[in-house]
Design a protein around this motif. Structure first.
Motif, short mmCIF file in Angstrom:
data_model
loop_
_atom_site.label_atom_id
_atom_site.label_comp_id
_atom_site.label_asym_id
_atom_site.label_seq_id
_atom_site.Cartn_x
_atom_site.Cartn_y
_atom_site.Cartn_z
N GLY A 230 0.83 -1.20 0.00
CA GLY A 230 0.00 0.00 0.00
C GLY A 230 0.87 1.24 0.00
N ILE A 231 0.50 2.22 -0.83
CA ILE A 231 1.22 3.50 -0.89
C ILE A 231 0.20 4.62 -0.72
N GLU A 259 1.30 -6.57 -10.07
CA GLU A 259 0.09 -5.75 -10.16
C GLU A 259 0.55 -4.30 -10.07
N ALA A 260 0.89 -3.73 -11.22
CA ALA A 260 1.59 -2.45 -11.25
C ALA A 260 0.68 -1.24 -11.35
N TYR A 277 -6.77 -1.13 -4.37
CA TYR A 277 -6.33 -2.52 -4.30
C TYR A 277 -4.80 -2.50 -4.26
N PRO A 278 -4.19 -3.54 -3.68
CA PRO A 278 -2.75 -3.46 -3.45
C PRO A 278 -1.92 -3.68 -4.71
N PHE A 279 -0.76 -3.02 -4.75
CA PHE A 279 0.29 -3.41 -5.67
C PHE A 279 0.87 -4.74 -5.17
#
Length: 598
Positions: A230-231, A259-260, A277-279
């Motif tokens: 998460g960012i 998952e970019a 949604y997460p990277f």
């Protein structure tokens, strides 16, 4: 489905501003550049600018007497001793310079006063390679200075920000120092563009073996794990960012982003937002741990909005630093404009067995620290595991209020954990021994807990709140008032380790359901308790930092406890240091870092 074509340039978006001056030296002419500072030899050949000097500094500025206070200076250069640019140099040879020195394994920003470099405003300690090309970007806006370093041959990226104590208009240019032959490919000056509307404000990693992640659930990104990343982005502009999405790039081929592209939706003005949604990021087998790896996040929104930001993602569990090596990029700087910084590495006092150095906030020699200090020693990024442990050794001699009152202090230091602009003060298990007295002219509020007074080397264990975990930084902050000083604060042998008790929320044959390690750090012996999911066999192996197996044993059953006297397989006492314990069953393996203090 979103369809788009992404084209990313290697230079920061800030370089798209109007260029005031640019020279690629292709005409092999540098005779119109203006000498600055002390004597040296400069010439142009083979499409490069060359500089040579003996033990002094020599600099040149572009033709035309370009005087600026706010702009961006960029250069590409290589040297064995130093790669340097300078800025805001006035007619008294006072200004700012920024250097990368492979000779001394440091990148530093310093003020220059009457041609003489002053104390560092900020520094990055790293094993910088010699004789390779560096792309450096040096941007100034008011009293804020940002220094970006990129090494194309290694893909490494470094950032440093400091406060200029005396911003003023001046000239800028190239420099060499103590260099028989430094060279530059190009040099440019651009107008300063205000920082964009987005900044990074949070990082979160998830390796709980659910969803898209695949790991052991300790919140630390480790080799062969795939994590959900998460960012958090902070929109500090005045308008909302609509239909925001981001593309994450790894700048190291050993870390893969699967998952970019992730959506952020609308980020209101002044608000923060996590990716919806997460990277997904995977660390390939063999990737070195206990290091940080650079990533770039490219952010898009409606109306043609685009910005990019860089971040460092740590790999491995915890942190170990004995100050006997400067390969970790610790930074030392004042906290706010107008305060001073006394942090540095010293050989005056040391705790490490057979060592010679420690961190010190105080005089460069044996004298006292300065008045009016408010400064920090900040670690590189590392992964703080769930229920992790923080310990370090300190030696302190700081001013207290009165010999009759041993709990009130005028000066002292404290410890914080955090990320970006979000920091939390953490306390020793027994609490800070002193409180800042009221009133005070120092930087701390009255009643703030600090380390102060006089006490020789002693171990400090910190109480880490459960909500602090994942990618973090550690910093030691020292402050002094305007009257009275002492020797200072020394810090050595800093350890962040895994939990003493680990419980896995799984129940299947062969799984390590519960692991208890106590104490950790330890000195004479350590107790290891293991609970597995069945009656099978499991092994315990211990390795030193070089990867050498130093201890091994086997157990049978579903429960077992081992008291290990910290001897190797030849019954010899192991030296102090950091070790890795690997526990393995037929269905699972788990590694825990151990720290032996004596």
């Amino acid at each position: 489905m979103r369809l788009f074509l992404l084209v990313i340039f290697t230079l920061s978006a800030i370089t798209s501003a109007e260029i005031i001056f640019y020279d690629d030296f292709e005409d092999n002419y540098i005779g119109d550049w203006i000498p600055q500072g002390q004597s040296g030899t400069w010439w142009a050949a083979d499409g490069k600018a060359h500089g040579s000097t003996s033990n002094n500094w020599s600099a040149i500025s572009p033709p035309g007497n370009i005087l600026l206070e706010n702009c961006v200076v960029e250069a590409s250069g290589t040297a064995n001793h130093t790669v340097a640019v300078f800025f805001r140099l006035d007619n008294t040879d006072s200004g700012i310079n920024a250097t990368v020195s492979p000779d001394h394994d440091i990148a530093v920003i310093r003020p220059v006063i009457n041609g003489v470099p002053g104390d560092a405003l900020g520094a990055i300690y790293h094993d910088f390679p010699s004789g390779v090309w560096y792309d450096v970007t040096f941007s100034c806006n008011g009293d804020s200075i940002f220094y970006e370093i990129y090494i194309p041959s290694t893909g490494e990226h470094f950032s440093l920000s400091v406060i200029d104590p005396s911003p003023h208009p001046g000239e800028c240019g190239l420099a060499v120092g103590g260099e028989s032959h430094g060279q530059y490919e190009w040099f440019s000056i651009s107008e300063f563009v205000e920082p964009g509307e987005l900044r990074l404000s949070g990082l979160s990693t998830d390796d709980d073996n659910q969803g898209g992640s695949s790991g052991n659930g300790n919140w630390a990104f480790e080799v062969t794990e795939e994590i959900e990343l998460g960012i958090e982005l902070h929109n500090f502009g005045e308008e909302p960012l609509i239909n925001t999405f981001a593309v994450l790039q790894s700048m190291d081929t050993r870390l893969l982003v699967s998952e970019a592209v992730q959506d952020y939706g609308t980020i209101p003005a002044g608000q923060t937002c996590w990716n919806q949604y997460p990277f997904l990021v995977y660390a390939s087998p063999g990737t070195p741990e206990d290091e940080t790896y650079p990533f770039r996040i490219n952010i898009f929104a409606d109306g043609g909005f685009y910005e990019c930001r860089y971040l460092e993602l740590p790999l491995g569990v915890g942190l170990f630093f004995d100050v006997e090596s400067d390969t970790f990029p610790w930074t030392m700087s004042f906290m706010e404009t107008g305060w001073q910084n006394n942090w540095h590495i010293t050989s005056l006092r040391n705790h490490t067995p057979a060592g010679s150095h420690s961190f010190k906030c105080g005089d460069n020699g044996a004298g006292d620290y300065d008045n009016h200090l408010f400064c920090s020693l900040t670690s590189p990024w590392f992964n703080l595991p769930l229920d992790g442990n923080l310990s370090f050794w300190i030696w302190v001699d700081a001013q207290i209020y009165s010999a009759l009152d041993q709990e009130l202090a005028m000066d002292g230091g404290l410890v914080q954990l955090g990320q970006f602009d979000n920091w939390l003060t953490v306390e020793p298990f027994s609490g800070y021994p002193f409180e800042i007295v009221q009133p005070t002219s120092g930087p701390f509020e009255p009643g703030t807990g600090v380390f102060s007074g006089f006490l020789g080397w002693h171990l400090v264990n910190m109480n880490i709140p459960v909500e602090i975990k994942g990618p973090r930084q550690l910093r030691f902050i020292f402050g002094s008032d305007n009257a009275g000083t002492r020797e200072g604060w020394y810090v050595d042998d800093i350890h962040v380790t895994g939990p003493t008790v680990i419980e896995e929320h799984h129940s299947r044959p062969g799984y390590l359901e519960r692991i208890s390690v106590y104490p950790n750090p330890f000195s004479e012996s350590i107790s290891i308790s293991v609970q597995t999911g069945d009656e099978g066999e499991y092994s315990i192996r211990v390795f030193d930092l070089s990867g050498r197996l130093v201890y091994e044993t086997m157990f049978s059953g579903s429960n077992g406890t081992l008291v290990w006297g910290t001897t190797d397989m030849n019954e010899c006492i192991l030296p102090a240091g950091v070790y890795t314990m690997l526990l393995e069953t037929a269905g699972c393996s788990r590694s825990i870092r151990l720290v032996k203090l004596f």
